[in-house]
Design a protein around this motif. Structure first.
Motif: not given
Length: 659
Positions: A573-574, A577, A638-639, A642
């Protein structure tokens, strides 16, 4: 005396009388009793002359005569692993035996189906009129191996010592080989010809699964009215709708699970589909071995589904980075690729110290395996391999994969063809120093090859053998990569080397400390430490010849105890993203560098469309977040990614800056 089954054979035979009539040689091989009078070892070291007196221990009969001509063939389907009989594998063996038996019936090839012992294994016997040389039998063995995972095909390739226990003969556990279908007299008066073998090989070649098994056609007719409650690929939809699971319900059931895992289904979705999906018949009913099926208990069905779903998820994660299948063009390059990968795996086996002396060397071996797997799957010498794909394929991180690629290139094992640029992954190729294949001077093929109608004379092996060898190597690499790819074997868990040792114990029934140390290329002291850690979490059990895998797979429980369960999912998942943020920033740069009049009108990231356009076209990215000095705010981007703000389905997810 052991008699034939009533209604199956027209004549009653004893086991030894039948062997005397069938045996291509004047001798058989028999088991040897130990000092206590037992026959515990499954080996036939002694020679016994075929005469009036029957041996006192179980015997095996050669399939070929002294000249190397096969007189009888035996297809041995077994469901045993290193722990002994496995009920799940045995059911797969019975399904595969039924498939081959129906295929022989369709070709009018007379045969006999036997239950080889009380454990439930299957033998299919057929007799050859006038015999058949190894060159005529090898294509059948190769095609059968590609179709049936539970088939022991080795005896069909060995005209010198290939042997099997004949029908009606005793087993070391006290049971006997019993006839289930067919007439034993057909083994006394052979009728199968070399032409029949060629027809069988052609049918099996046509029916074998695709290199990516999920894309294989269904094994039976499909129910056109069945509709899955969640989207699946075209092949997955066909597998789900296969009536009664087709000719091989266990294989069809796993193909359904693999398709569901690739489509992002959860276990609850599969449990819902089992209620109505025809292709999931394997998880509702069980093959009794008598031509019918009976319902499974709820506990048995739940346990089997859980094990198979975990396996499907591992395979789906490994296959996710693979490119789409393309139309083929060339074959000579594929022959060189298969030869080089065989040489690479041989190098791993004969010089383990090179790949086990340090943690970095072990990681390099894993990355090489992943590259070899991609090369075989694509059929192209040069493959695009991103570090965020290669690393997770072997349970490693992206920085570890990058370091391994750099070290392997410096050592001459791989070559970098092109660097990463404009969001495209770097292209790599295995070095051609492992071996020299004939006629490999042709240009690099652009597409994934398939068997052509005619075999080029420059290829040293037949097209069928080449593609079946490729399928076998892909399956071998898949097993190695999926076994060691687990949360438990990450660095915060038991470590990558523990995963390699766990994977080795699939290939070997048991390993001593010294044997495991030699295979891993590390010291016996280091190996003992790894074994101790695996034993502590009940992943290994004591074996009379060292250590073996425990029958129950407890890797998830061990990962939960070490607080590493979900590490690989979180890493994936990282990386997703990171890719999304990078693509967003690249779109922002393109907009910044374009002329003001040609820039598209971009919405603010907090605005949500009322619907998602279904027409094809390039993605319209919202405005990239900016800091107070108007620089790109990558942390905020990024947030936002996410939180799922960029997905049109999450329309009301982000409300913080809407005002």
């Amino acid at each position: 005396m052991v008699s034939g089954v009533s209604g199956v054979s027209t004549e009653v035979w004893t086991a030894w009388a039948l062997t005397r009539r069938m045996s291509p040689r004047d001798q058989v091989r028999v088991m040897k009793r130990d000092a206590y009078g037992r026959v515990d070892e499954n080996s036939y070291p002694l020679i016994y002359r075929v005469g009036p007196a029957e041996p006192t221990t179980p015997w095996a009969m050669n399939l070929a005569d002294e000249t190397g001509l096969f007189r009888v063939l035996c297809f041995d389907f077994d469901g045993k692993d290193k722990h002994g009989v496995d009920a799940e594998l045995m059911e797969e063996a019975v399904d595969e035996c039924d498939v081959l038996s129906r295929t022989l019936d369709s070709l009018s090839i007379e045969h006999v189906v036997c239950q080889s012992s009380g454990t439930g294994g299957r033998h299919i016997w057929l007799a050859l009129h006038g015999g058949a040389p190894k060159l005529a039998v090898a294509p059948v063995a190769s095609a059968a191996r590609a179709n049936f995972r539970r088939l022991d095909h080795g005896m069909l390739l060995n005209a010198v010592t290939g042997a099997a226990r004949p029908p009606l003969s005793p087993h070391r556990d006290g049971s006997y080989s019993t006839v289930l279908r067919g007439n034993l007299n057909t083994l006394i008066t052979p009728s199968t010809t070399i032409a029949d073998l060629a027809a069988l090989a052609a049918v099996l070649e046509a029916r074998k699964p695709s290199l990516r098994a999920e894309h294989s056609p269904p094994s039976g007719p499909i129910a056109t009215r069945h509709q899955a409650h969640r989207p699946l690929s075209v092949a997955g939809t066909a597998h789900m709708a296969t009536i009664d699971g087709g000719s091989n319900p266990s294989w069809t059931g796993f193909m359904c699970l693999l398709s569901a895992a690739n489509a992002g289904w959860q276990l609850v979705d599969v449990e819902h589909a089992i209620k109505t999906a025809p292709g999931l018949e394997h998880f509702r009913t069980k093959n009794t071995g008598r031509g019918d099926r009976r319902p499974r208990t709820a506990a048995e069905a739940r346990a089997r589904l859980g094990r198979q779903w975990d396996k499907a998820q591992q395979y789906a994660a490994l296959q996710r980075p693979l490119p789409a299948v393309r139309e083929p063009q060339d074959l000579s390059e594929l022959d060189a690729i298969v030869t080089d990968v065989e040489a690479l795996l041989t190098r791993f086996r004969v010089s383990p110290g090179r790949w086990g002396r340090t943690e970095a060397s072990s990681n390099q071996q894993t990355i090489l395996r992943a590259l070899a797997y991609l090369t075989l799957q694509t059929g192209k010498r040069t493959v695009a391999a991103a570090i965020r794909d290669l690393g997770p394929m072997g349970g490693l991180g992206r920085t570890t994969a990058a370091d391994a690629l750099t070290a392997l290139a410096a050592a001459g094992y791989i070559e970098r063809v092109s660097a990463s640029d404009d969001g495209n992954a770097a292209e790599w190729r295995l070095a051609s120093t492992f071996s020299t294949a004939p006629s490999t001077v042709r240009s690099q093929p652009l597409n994934n090859p398939r068997p052509p109608q005619e075999i080029p004379s420059s290829i040293g092996r037949s097209a069928a053998e080449l593609f079946n060898t490729r399928t076998h190597l892909v399956a071998l690499l898949e097993e190695q990569l999926t076994d060691q790819r687990h949360d438990l074997f990450t660095r915060r868990g038991l470590g990558h080397l523990a995963g390699k040792l766990y994977a080795l114990l699939r290939q070997h029934p048991s390993l001593t400390i010294d044997a495991a140390a030699r295979l891993l290329g590390v010291t016996a002291r280091h190996t003992a430490t790894i074994l101790s850690r695996l034993r502590c979490h009940k992943l290994l059990v004591v074996h009379r010849d060292g250590w073996a895998r425990s029958k129950q797979d407890l890797r998830n429980q061990a990962a939960l105890q070490l607080n590493v369960l979900g590490t690989l999912l979180a890493r994936a998942e990282r990386y997703r993203i990171e890719r999304e943020v990078w693509a967003w920033w690249q779109a922002e740069l393109s907009t910044m560098m374009s002329a003001p009049r040609s820039r598209p009108r971009r919405p603010h990231v907090s605005s949500r469309p009322l619907f998602e356009a279904s027409s094809p076209g390039e993605r319209v990215w919202p405005k990239y977040p900016r800091s107070s000095d108007q620089r790109g705010d990558h942390r905020s981007a990024r947030e936002l990614v996410n939180l799922g703000v960029l997905s049109p389905q999450n329309r009301w997810q982000y409300l913080g800056n809407a005002a």
